[in-house]
Scaffold this motif. Structure first.
Motif, PDB file in Angstrom:
ATOM      1  N   UNK A  11      53.821  38.892  41.557  1.00  0.00           N
ATOM      2  CA  UNK A  11      54.497  39.914  40.752  1.00  0.00           C
ATOM      3  C   UNK A  11      54.580  39.469  39.294  1.00  0.00           C
ATOM      4  N   UNK A  12      54.913  38.198  39.082  1.00  0.00           N
ATOM      5  CA  UNK A  12      54.963  37.679  37.716  1.00  0.00           C
ATOM      6  C   UNK A  12      53.594  37.770  37.050  1.00  0.00           C
ATOM      7  N   UNK A  58      51.167  43.073  46.461  1.00  0.00           N
ATOM      8  CA  UNK A  58      50.602  43.293  47.794  1.00  0.00           C
ATOM      9  C   UNK A  58      49.401  42.419  48.081  1.00  0.00           C
ATOM     10  N   UNK A  59      48.492  42.302  47.124  1.00  0.00           N
ATOM     11  CA  UNK A  59      47.313  41.471  47.337  1.00  0.00           C
ATOM     12  C   UNK A  59      47.697  39.994  47.429  1.00  0.00           C
ATOM     13  N   UNK A  60      48.666  39.579  46.632  1.00  0.00           N
ATOM     14  CA  UNK A  60      49.142  38.199  46.730  1.00  0.00           C
ATOM     15  C   UNK A  60      49.755  37.946  48.100  1.00  0.00           C
ATOM     16  N   UNK A  61      50.478  38.918  48.633  1.00  0.00           N
ATOM     17  CA  UNK A  61      51.059  38.777  49.974  1.00  0.00           C
ATOM     18  C   UNK A  61      49.963  38.581  51.013  1.00  0.00           C
ATOM     19  N   UNK A  62      48.881  39.347  50.902  1.00  0.00           N
ATOM     20  CA  UNK A  62      47.775  39.218  51.855  1.00  0.00           C
ATOM     21  C   UNK A  62      47.103  37.852  51.742  1.00  0.00           C
ATOM     22  N   UNK A  63      46.878  37.391  50.529  1.00  0.00           N
ATOM     23  CA  UNK A  63      46.276  36.071  50.338  1.00  0.00           C
ATOM     24  C   UNK A  63      47.193  34.975  50.879  1.00  0.00           C
ATOM     25  N   UNK A  64      48.483  35.081  50.623  1.00  0.00           N
ATOM     26  CA  UNK A  64      49.424  34.057  51.089  1.00  0.00           C
ATOM     27  C   UNK A  64      49.545  34.079  52.610  1.00  0.00           C
ATOM     28  N   UNK A  65      49.585  35.260  53.206  1.00  0.00           N
ATOM     29  CA  UNK A  65      49.717  35.356  54.661  1.00  0.00           C
ATOM     30  C   UNK A  65      48.499  34.782  55.377  1.00  0.00           C
ATOM     31  N   UNK A  78      46.234  35.451  41.443  1.00  0.00           N
ATOM     32  CA  UNK A  78      45.891  36.601  42.284  1.00  0.00           C
ATOM     33  C   UNK A  78      46.586  37.846  41.745  1.00  0.00           C
ATOM     34  N   UNK A  79      47.843  37.723  41.337  1.00  0.00           N
ATOM     35  CA  UNK A  79      48.560  38.858  40.760  1.00  0.00           C
ATOM     36  C   UNK A  79      47.902  39.373  39.489  1.00  0.00           C
ATOM     37  N   UNK A  80      47.437  38.456  38.652  1.00  0.00           N
ATOM     38  CA  UNK A  80      46.754  38.838  37.414  1.00  0.00           C
ATOM     39  C   UNK A  80      45.426  39.531  37.717  1.00  0.00           C
TER      40      UNK A  80
END
Length: 133
Positions: A11-12, A58-65, A78-80
């Motif tokens: 998000x940041x 959302x995409x960061x969540x998928x990468x982290x999961x 990833x957020x950027x």
């Protein structure tokens, strides 16, 4: 890294890139861009901001999961880069990303290994006996 923490970093990252875009727009139009004639009004700017923050998170969540994010900098990146990552995935298709695992061979029980060594025989790669004592 926990998914929730990665999401905050993502998000940041999305917020930072949106801030940079707004900074550039302000300098280009010499003021708030939505107040200038020929520019989108305030509502489209806010909608685009909300979408961008959601996509980055959302995409960061998928990468982290899927354990593809090792730290804060990776999650923020990833957020950027989320819109570009999604564009590339859309071009290549998700089917190209799948990798099949090699076939699994059944494990050999320790008794079988010990028995073969005790009898003094061994087998070649095709399973035939090589020699016996």
């Amino acid at each position: 890294m926990p998914v929730a923490e990665a999401c905050l970093w993502g998000l940041l990252g999305a917020a930072l890139i949106e801030g940079l875009d707004l900074y550039t727009a302000i300098h280009t139009t010499d003021g708030w861009p939505w107040k200038k004639k020929g520019q989108p009004t305030f509502a489209p700017y806010m909608a685009a901001l909300a979408i961008r923050l959601g996509v980055g998170t959302g995409l960061t969540a998928a990468f982290a999961a899927s354990q593809q994010v090792a730290g804060a900098l990776a999650a923020m990146t990833v957020g950027v880069a989320a819109p570009k990552i999604l564009q590339q995935l859309a071009k290549q298709g998700l089917a190209h990303q799948a990798v099949e695992a090699p076939p699994v061979t059944p494990p050999v029980a320790p008794e079988q290994v010990a028995g073969a060594q005790a009898s003094g025989s061994s087998t070649d790669q095709q399973g035939g006996q090589v020699g016996a004592r």
